[in-house]
Design a protein around this motif. Structure first.
Motif, short mmCIF file in Angstrom:
data_model
loop_
_atom_site.label_atom_id
_atom_site.label_comp_id
_atom_site.label_asym_id
_atom_site.label_seq_id
_atom_site.Cartn_x
_atom_site.Cartn_y
_atom_site.Cartn_z
N LYS A 167 -7.00 14.51 5.95
CA LYS A 167 -7.65 14.07 4.71
C LYS A 167 -6.82 13.02 3.98
N SER A 168 -6.33 12.04 4.73
CA SER A 168 -5.49 11.02 4.14
C SER A 168 -6.03 9.62 4.41
N TYR A 169 -5.54 8.67 3.65
CA TYR A 169 -5.85 7.26 3.85
C TYR A 169 -4.79 6.41 3.15
N GLY A 225 0.80 -1.22 0.00
CA GLY A 225 0.00 0.00 0.00
C GLY A 225 0.83 1.27 0.00
N ILE A 226 0.12 2.38 -0.21
CA ILE A 226 0.72 3.71 -0.12
C ILE A 226 -0.22 4.61 0.67
N ARG A 227 0.31 5.68 1.20
CA ARG A 227 -0.48 6.69 1.89
C ARG A 227 -0.73 7.83 0.91
N THR A 228 -1.98 8.33 0.87
CA THR A 228 -2.32 9.42 -0.04
C THR A 228 -3.33 10.35 0.63
N ARG A 229 -3.55 11.51 0.00
CA ARG A 229 -4.49 12.50 0.54
C ARG A 229 -5.52 12.87 -0.52
N ILE A 230 -6.71 13.25 -0.05
CA ILE A 230 -7.77 13.60 -1.00
C ILE A 230 -7.79 15.09 -1.35
N ILE A 231 -6.84 15.84 -0.87
CA ILE A 231 -6.77 17.27 -1.16
C ILE A 231 -6.31 17.47 -2.61
N ASN A 232 -7.00 18.34 -3.34
CA ASN A 232 -6.67 18.66 -4.74
C ASN A 232 -6.56 17.42 -5.62
N GLU A 233 -7.38 16.42 -5.32
CA GLU A 233 -7.40 15.16 -6.09
C GLU A 233 -6.04 14.47 -6.14
N GLU A 234 -5.23 14.71 -5.13
CA GLU A 234 -3.92 14.08 -5.01
C GLU A 234 -4.04 12.55 -5.06
N HIS A 235 -5.09 12.02 -4.42
CA HIS A 235 -5.27 10.57 -4.37
C HIS A 235 -5.46 9.97 -5.76
N ALA A 292 -14.25 5.22 -14.99
CA ALA A 292 -15.51 4.57 -14.64
C ALA A 292 -15.64 4.38 -13.13
N ILE A 293 -14.58 3.89 -12.49
CA ILE A 293 -14.68 3.65 -11.05
C ILE A 293 -14.67 4.96 -10.26
N ARG A 294 -13.96 5.96 -10.74
CA ARG A 294 -14.00 7.28 -10.08
C ARG A 294 -15.42 7.83 -10.10
N ASN A 295 -16.11 7.66 -11.22
CA ASN A 295 -17.49 8.12 -11.34
C ASN A 295 -18.38 7.40 -10.32
N VAL A 296 -18.19 6.10 -10.17
CA VAL A 296 -18.99 5.34 -9.20
C VAL A 296 -18.73 5.85 -7.78
N TRP A 297 -17.46 6.01 -7.41
CA TRP A 297 -17.14 6.54 -6.08
C TRP A 297 -17.84 7.89 -5.85
N ASP A 298 -17.74 8.78 -6.82
CA ASP A 298 -18.36 10.11 -6.67
C ASP A 298 -19.87 9.99 -6.48
N ARG A 299 -20.51 9.15 -7.28
CA ARG A 299 -21.97 8.99 -7.20
C ARG A 299 -22.40 8.36 -5.88
N ILE A 300 -21.61 7.46 -5.34
CA ILE A 300 -21.94 6.84 -4.04
C ILE A 300 -22.09 7.93 -2.98
#
Length: 161
Positions: free
Chosen positions: A68-70, A17-27, A109-117
């Motif tokens: 804002k990380s995971y 795994g890696i550590r990432t952040r959701i700020i500015n779509e960094e993830h 496609a999967i990014r769209n699903v995550w956003d819609r969820i």
């Protein structure tokens, strides 16, 4: 939004795994690069050869709301009691899951699903996130993932509101 509710026991996953952040779509950038490297160095091929019935996993875990990380983890169900050298193990607890299909070219496609969820399904549902690892399931690995008919799923552990 198309989905099903599934009960599933504990799952043991091995991989890296890696550590990432959701700020500015960094993830998005980090995870795309993280998938690219194991394709090049043969790690994905090793994983696919070890994959169980569920296939290849992308696990989102250890969320930290403050920064804002995971951690994003690529792996497969643990095939034996031995963990290959350099691999880590993640235990996903038994859960009730909301399972969402994704069809189309990756990663859009999967990014769209995550956003819609999170913008459509959760606000209209009687559920909330359970706070345990969330998963992407690639049942046939990631071969042909740029095909417009490529199929995978997003699994979110849920509890009643």
């Amino acid at each position: 939004m198309e989905h099903k509710i599934v009960e599933k026991g504990e799952i043991r996953i091995v991989g890296n795994g890696i550590r990432t952040r959701i700020i500015n779509e960094e993830h998005y950038r980090d995870i795309s690069a993280f998938w690219d490297e194991p394709h090049k160095n043969g790690f994905i091929k090793q994983l696919v050869e070890q994959a169980g019935d569920m296939g290849l996993f992308g696990i989102c875990k250890d969320f930290d709301e403050k920064d804002k990380s995971y951690t994003y983890f690529i792996g497969v169900e643990k095939p034996t009691s031995e963990i290959p050298n350099g691999w880590e193990e993640v235990t996903v607890p038994p859960s009730t899951w909301a399972v969402f299909p994704s069809k189309g070219q990756m990663p859009d496609a999967i990014r769209n699903v995550w956003d819609r969820i999170f913008t459509e399904w959760f606000p209209a549902s009687t559920y909330e996130r359970a706070g345990t690892p969330e998963m992407e399931i690639y049942p046939n690995g990631v071969e042909n993932d740029t095909d417009e008919n490529y199929i995978c799923e997003v699994w979110i552990p849920i509890i009643k509101k």
